[in-house]
Design a protein around this motif. Structure first.
Motif, mmCIF file in Angstrom:
data_model
loop_
_atom_site.group_PDB
_atom_site.id
_atom_site.type_symbol
_atom_site.label_atom_id
_atom_site.label_comp_id
_atom_site.label_asym_id
_atom_site.label_seq_id
_atom_site.Cartn_x
_atom_site.Cartn_y
_atom_site.Cartn_z
ATOM 1 N N ASN A 64 0.793 -1.241 0.000
ATOM 2 C CA ASN A 64 0.000 0.000 0.000
ATOM 3 C C ASN A 64 0.819 1.281 0.000
ATOM 4 O OD1 ASN A 64 0.865 0.052 2.780
ATOM 5 N ND2 ASN A 64 -0.834 -1.358 3.222
ATOM 6 N N GLY A 65 2.071 1.235 -0.424
ATOM 7 C CA GLY A 65 2.872 2.450 -0.480
ATOM 8 C C GLY A 65 2.727 3.169 -1.814
ATOM 9 N N ILE A 66 3.490 4.233 -1.996
ATOM 10 C CA ILE A 66 3.531 4.906 -3.291
ATOM 11 C C ILE A 66 4.172 3.976 -4.314
ATOM 12 C CG2 ILE A 66 4.581 6.816 -4.569
ATOM 13 C CD1 ILE A 66 4.247 8.527 -2.077
ATOM 14 N N GLY A 67 3.493 3.800 -5.434
ATOM 15 C CA GLY A 67 3.954 2.867 -6.443
ATOM 16 C C GLY A 67 3.393 1.468 -6.285
ATOM 17 N N ALA A 68 2.470 1.269 -5.327
ATOM 18 C CA ALA A 68 1.864 -0.044 -5.127
ATOM 19 C C ALA A 68 1.023 -0.443 -6.333
ATOM 20 C CB ALA A 68 0.998 -0.031 -3.865
ATOM 21 N N PRO A 69 0.988 -1.730 -6.673
ATOM 22 C CA PRO A 69 0.153 -2.181 -7.794
ATOM 23 C C PRO A 69 -1.309 -1.825 -7.571
ATOM 24 C CG PRO A 69 1.684 -3.907 -7.136
ATOM 25 C CD PRO A 69 1.769 -2.841 -6.080
ATOM 26 N N ALA A 70 -1.964 -1.343 -8.631
ATOM 27 C CA ALA A 70 -3.355 -0.920 -8.530
ATOM 28 C C ALA A 70 -4.168 -1.532 -9.654
ATOM 29 C CB ALA A 70 -3.441 0.602 -8.582
ATOM 30 N N ALA A 71 -5.470 -1.540 -9.440
ATOM 31 C CA ALA A 71 -6.405 -2.107 -10.423
ATOM 32 C C ALA A 71 -7.405 -1.047 -10.850
ATOM 33 C CB ALA A 71 -7.109 -3.324 -9.835
ATOM 34 N N GLY A 72 -6.888 0.120 -11.197
ATOM 35 C CA GLY A 72 -7.773 1.191 -11.650
ATOM 36 C C GLY A 72 -8.039 2.215 -10.566
ATOM 37 N N ILE A 73 -9.051 3.050 -10.821
ATOM 38 C CA ILE A 73 -9.341 4.156 -9.919
ATOM 39 C C ILE A 73 -10.141 3.704 -8.711
ATOM 40 C CG2 ILE A 73 -9.254 5.819 -11.804
ATOM 41 C CD1 ILE A 73 -12.292 5.942 -11.749
ATOM 42 N N GLY A 74 -10.082 4.505 -7.656
ATOM 43 C CA GLY A 74 -10.789 4.206 -6.435
ATOM 44 C C GLY A 74 -12.022 5.077 -6.258
ATOM 45 N N PRO A 75 -12.362 5.426 -5.024
ATOM 46 C CA PRO A 75 -13.575 6.199 -4.770
ATOM 47 C C PRO A 75 -13.454 7.637 -5.265
ATOM 48 C CG PRO A 75 -12.294 5.942 -2.757
ATOM 49 C CD PRO A 75 -11.642 5.077 -3.796
ATOM 50 N N GLY A 76 -14.588 8.336 -5.255
ATOM 51 C CA GLY A 76 -14.594 9.736 -5.648
ATOM 52 C C GLY A 76 -15.248 9.954 -6.989
ATOM 53 N N ASN A 77 -15.139 11.160 -7.480
ATOM 54 C CA ASN A 77 -15.706 11.561 -8.768
ATOM 55 C C ASN A 77 -14.745 11.174 -9.877
ATOM 56 O OD1 ASN A 77 -16.849 12.817 -10.967
ATOM 57 N ND2 ASN A 77 -16.473 14.901 -10.252
#
Length: 370
Positions: A273-286
């Motif tokens: 969960n640090g900066i540069g952690a693998p992600a699967a797209g956008i999270g909450p919000g607009n």
């Protein structure tokens, strides 16, 4: 720069004859006109700003003049009336374009002397009619060197026009600014460099948009949206500002942008969960964007873990798979202190409506004026 309405590149957004025209460094904030009902300009705490920008107005795509209906006319009038009556009053700037306006309209407008003249004449008329102190061009972005050269010609002609108008009317000269990339070049299929000599000669200042380094367009990994430093490269505010200075911009005409919003991601693995952690797209919000005030609300409601990253001078928070990169009071204070050491012209926020109880705007103003 209009992320609440169309999340592209943003912006919350400021002068010498050029600096002598404003007598004090810039502390600016953009006001998005689509927030007129939820956050009228009368709510802006002008003690923390010297310049407030109306965002945005765009000219007709064919005539390059403004077609202003009765509703927009009322909003423009109310904006200036409210802010000029505040104590203290602020300078008001008509910001033209924005991220959702795109580049094609301005590329065509700047390509010929006739269309540039039409745009300049109409902009001066609108600024005077509705009581603005100046105009701010938010062209995102000139993509070729030809477009950059035409941008320089536009500034040359605009400066002559506002000087002549002030002389003929006896009114104070309209201020001229432009929102630009965080660095003095745009890299697409080639390298297009901003006309720094023309900027120095003709603009009162530029608003360098020092944010949106990472966001929904980089969906595979989390990132610091507005890092002061980039430990793994050059995508940072410090590099952008230093690049402008190296390119020869007059330091007092360089204004640093900061975001009062964050970008969100969905973590692939909550334990990474640090900066540069693998992600699967956008999270909450607009569409992945959150006002700073909304970030604070999210953190409180979800018992999020909040981390200050010393390497990038930025914040991030996470709860479950939701991850948000943003600036908070400590990182903003560090950025303002850094800008002061560079002896540049000030800072601005996109947008003024994003703060929570004015705590970041207040701290930034106190840090700059200390």
């Amino acid at each position: 720069m209009d992320f609440l309405k169309a999340p592209t590149l943003f912006l919350v957004v400021l002068s010498l004859t050029i600096w002598s025209a404003t007598s004090a460094p810039n502390r600016g904030g953009y006001w998005p006109s689509w927030a007129k009902d939820s956050f009228p300009p009368s709510r802006i705490q002008t003690a923390y700003f010297t310049h407030v920008y109306y965002a945005f107005l765009s000219p007709n795509k064919d005539t390059f003049q403004y077609n202003i209906d009765a509703t927009t006319a009322s909003v423009l009038t109310n904006f200036n009336t409210a802010l000029h009556r505040k104590n203290p009053p602020v300078k008001t700037m008509l910001s033209i374009g924005g991220g959702s306006a795109g580049t094609e309209l301005f590329t065509r407008m700047a390509s010929s002397a006739n269309s540039r003249a039409s745009f300049i004449r109409s902009t001066i008329q609108v600024a005077r009619k509705y009581g603005f102190d100046g105009a701010d061009l938010d062209w995102e972005y000139p993509e070729t060197q030809t477009a950059m050269n035409n941008f320089g010609l536009l500034l040359d002609e605009w400066r002559v026009a506002v000087n002549n108008e002030a002389t003929s009317t006896g009114k104070p000269r309209l201020l001229l600014s432009a929102a630009t990339r965080h660095e003095p070049e745009v890299i697409d299929n080639g390298v297009a460099k901003y006309p720094v000599a023309s900027i120095n000669k003709n603009l009162d200042w530029i608003n360098a948009m020092c944010y949106d380094y990472h966001g929904p367009w980089t969906p595979d990994a989390t990132g610091a949206p507005a890092a002061l430093y980039d430990p793994n490269g050059s995508l940072s505010t410090s590099n952008g500002l230093q690049s402008w200075i190296s390119a020869g911009i007059q330091r007092q005409k360089l204004v640093m942008g900061m975001p009062l919003y964050g970008w969100t991601w969905k973590l692939k693995n909550p334990s990474v969960n640090g900066i540069g952690a693998p992600a699967a797209g956008i999270g909450p919000g607009n569409e992945g964007a959150m006002l700073y005030s909304e970030v604070q609300q999210f953190n409180a409601q979800n018992n999020a873990r909040v981390v200050y990253d010393t390497q990038t001078v930025s914040y991030y928070s996470y709860s479950g798979t939701s991850w948000i990169g943003y600036d908070d009071v400590n990182s903003v204070q560090r950025k303002v202190q850094y800008a002061k050491t560079l002896n540049i012209g000030g800072y601005f926020f996109w947008t003024a409506v994003g703060d929570q109880d004015w705590k970041i705007s207040r701290l930034a103003s106190q840090t700059w004026t200390a």
